[in-house]
Design a protein around this motif. Structure first.
Motif, PDB file in Angstrom:
ATOM      1  N   PRO A 247      13.115 -39.932 -58.786  1.00  0.00           N
ATOM      2  CA  PRO A 247      13.045 -39.153 -57.413  1.00  0.00           C
ATOM      3  C   PRO A 247      14.492 -38.670 -56.941  1.00  0.00           C
ATOM      4  O   PRO A 247      14.725 -37.703 -56.289  1.00  0.00           O
ATOM      5  CB  PRO A 247      12.515 -39.985 -56.371  1.00  0.00           C
ATOM      6  CG  PRO A 247      12.650 -41.327 -56.810  1.00  0.00           C
ATOM      7  CD  PRO A 247      12.641 -41.371 -58.181  1.00  0.00           C
ATOM      8  N   GLU A 248      15.338 -39.400 -57.535  1.00  0.00           N
ATOM      9  CA  GLU A 248      16.894 -38.890 -57.062  1.00  0.00           C
ATOM     10  C   GLU A 248      17.349 -37.607 -57.848  1.00  0.00           C
ATOM     11  O   GLU A 248      16.822 -37.366 -58.686  1.00  0.00           O
ATOM     12  CB  GLU A 248      17.839 -40.227 -57.663  1.00  0.00           C
ATOM     13  CG  GLU A 248      17.486 -41.593 -57.113  1.00  0.00           C
ATOM     14  CD  GLU A 248      16.521 -42.296 -58.200  1.00  0.00           C
ATOM     15  OE1 GLU A 248      16.228 -43.561 -57.937  1.00  0.00           O
ATOM     16  OE2 GLU A 248      16.000 -41.710 -59.181  1.00  0.00           O
ATOM     17  N   HIS A 260      20.421 -35.753 -64.610  1.00  0.00           N
ATOM     18  CA  HIS A 260      19.877 -35.123 -63.430  1.00  0.00           C
ATOM     19  C   HIS A 260      18.418 -34.935 -63.489  1.00  0.00           C
ATOM     20  O   HIS A 260      17.959 -34.685 -64.693  1.00  0.00           O
ATOM     21  CB  HIS A 260      20.887 -33.922 -63.381  1.00  0.00           C
ATOM     22  CG  HIS A 260      22.341 -34.022 -63.300  1.00  0.00           C
ATOM     23  ND1 HIS A 260      23.247 -34.228 -64.335  1.00  0.00           N
ATOM     24  CD2 HIS A 260      23.130 -33.983 -62.087  1.00  0.00           C
ATOM     25  CE1 HIS A 260      24.269 -34.204 -63.886  1.00  0.00           C
ATOM     26  NE2 HIS A 260      24.343 -34.131 -62.403  1.00  0.00           N
ATOM     27  N   SER A 261      17.738 -34.894 -62.518  1.00  0.00           N
ATOM     28  CA  SER A 261      16.426 -34.481 -62.248  1.00  0.00           C
ATOM     29  C   SER A 261      16.026 -33.021 -62.577  1.00  0.00           C
ATOM     30  O   SER A 261      17.078 -32.260 -62.190  1.00  0.00           O
ATOM     31  CB  SER A 261      15.691 -34.816 -60.986  1.00  0.00           C
ATOM     32  OG  SER A 261      16.069 -34.199 -60.011  1.00  0.00           O
ATOM     33  N   ARG A 262      15.263 -32.718 -63.164  1.00  0.00           N
ATOM     34  CA  ARG A 262      14.543 -31.262 -63.551  1.00  0.00           C
ATOM     35  C   ARG A 262      14.372 -30.720 -62.034  1.00  0.00           C
ATOM     36  O   ARG A 262      15.011 -29.551 -61.775  1.00  0.00           O
ATOM     37  CB  ARG A 262      13.302 -31.145 -64.075  1.00  0.00           C
ATOM     38  CG  ARG A 262      12.842 -29.922 -64.209  1.00  0.00           C
ATOM     39  CD  ARG A 262      11.120 -29.650 -64.882  1.00  0.00           C
ATOM     40  NE  ARG A 262      11.324 -30.203 -66.339  1.00  0.00           N
ATOM     41  CZ  ARG A 262      11.273 -29.445 -67.113  1.00  0.00           C
ATOM     42  NH1 ARG A 262      11.124 -28.089 -67.249  1.00  0.00           N
ATOM     43  NH2 ARG A 262      11.510 -29.961 -68.595  1.00  0.00           N
TER      44      ARG A 262
END
Length: 324
Positions: A247-248, A260-262
């Motif tokens: 979730p970060e 990094h998250s999408r």
């Protein structure tokens, strides 16, 4: 920037450090750490010695002592050219920063410049320049008047961009990397610069790439805003990130690279004035025998960037275009 010496400058200390490494390689990590502690007592100003002591103590299961060693390395070298602050972040005693120390990134790549190409391509199966080139080709764009390769390194991405760019510019923090890129002769212009402090250019560029670079930048608001300001409407931004599914927005990995998250990447592109053309999961390279999953992203700069308020979110003034 001067690279930190790997020698203490004291022959006795260096011999003890070498023996500590032999003990560690032989599996006696506890004895290695104890001997390395004796070594820095002889050479208390040796930054690399304190940093290595921290690694040995951590490996020996003594995290509290490791933290103390890394704190001392950081005290001795506030520029943090070995990245002790990142070790402290991973140990949970410092909050994860929005960006790594520039001195660490510069030193890292200056040290690896000589073997960078062979290490990445031959040993780690590095594919990012190829994947980015394929994403650009899939857009149907085959020619660019002015391309900028951010974090150009030795020119692995530039070698592919040279075929489609009339004017090709490379920017990198490492003088060692730029020297290797210059020797290849693929760039029309090379500039040493810190991407964390990237100046905005007027909207005259029609392609910006960042191949395996953003993993060293942490939060991406500033660099996305600067790229949007330098790109002409309709210009392309092609880049890669290491990807994580949590979730970060981003996490710092044991490798001391950021993932990094999408969601974060997509939302930040939207806020920075981009439309996503493609965002594909890909195997970027290997690390310690394991495949590294990432995203290869292609975005186009919208005609209006009125929604771009990224710089103000961090307290900076709006990015002011400045011709390179």
């Amino acid at each position: 920037m001067k690279i930190l010496p790997l020698s203490s400058g004291d022959l006795v200390a260096d011999r003890r450090a070498d023996y500590a490494e032999m003990l560690r390689d032989g599996g006696d990590v506890a004895a290695a750490a104890d001997l390395m502690r004796d070594t820095v007592a002889i050479a208390p100003g040796w930054v690399a010695g304190w940093y290595r002591l921290g690694e040995m103590l951590d490996e020996a299961g003594r995290p509290g002592e490791a933290v103390d060693a890394w704190r001392e390395a950081l005290r001795l070298d506030p520029a943090d050219r070995l990245g002790a602050s990142l070790k402290l972040e991973l140990a949970g005693v410092l909050a994860v920063s929005e960006m790594p120390p520039s001195g660490f990134v510069e030193t890292l790549f200056d040290q690896y410049a000589g073997e960078f190409d062979s290490a990445l391509v031959e040993r780690l199966g590095y594919r990012v320049p190829e994947l980015i080139a394929e994403a650009i080709a899939a857009s149907g764009r085959t020619a660019f008047a002015h391309a900028v390769d951010l974090g150009c390194g030795t020119g692995l991405m530039g070698e592919r961009l040279r075929r489609v760019a009339s004017f090709l510019e490379g920017i990198d923090i490492s003088a060692g990397m730029l020297a290797r890129a210059r020797a290849k002769g693929v760039y029309d212009r090379l500039e040493q610069g810190d991407l964390q402090m990237l100046a905005s250019g007027t909207d005259h560029v029609d392609l910006v790439t960042a191949a395996d670079v953003l993993i060293y930048l942490g939060r991406l608001e500033r660099v996305f805003g600067a790229v949007a300001a330098m790109l002409a409407p309709g210009g392309l931004f092609a880049f890669s990130v290491e990807n994580h599914a949590g979730p970060e927005d981003l996490i710092l990995r044991e490798s001391r690279r950021y993932a990094h998250s999408r969601r974060y990447v997509a939302e930040l592109l939207e806020a920075s004035g981009f439309d996503v053309v493609s965002m594909e999961q890909a195997h970027l390279r290997s690390d310690r025998g394991a495949p590294i999953a990432g995203l290869v992203v292609l975005a186009t700069r919208r005609s209006s960037t009125s929604a771009m308020v990224i710089a103000g979110e961090t307290g900076d003034e709006a990015l002011t275009p400045a011709v390179h």
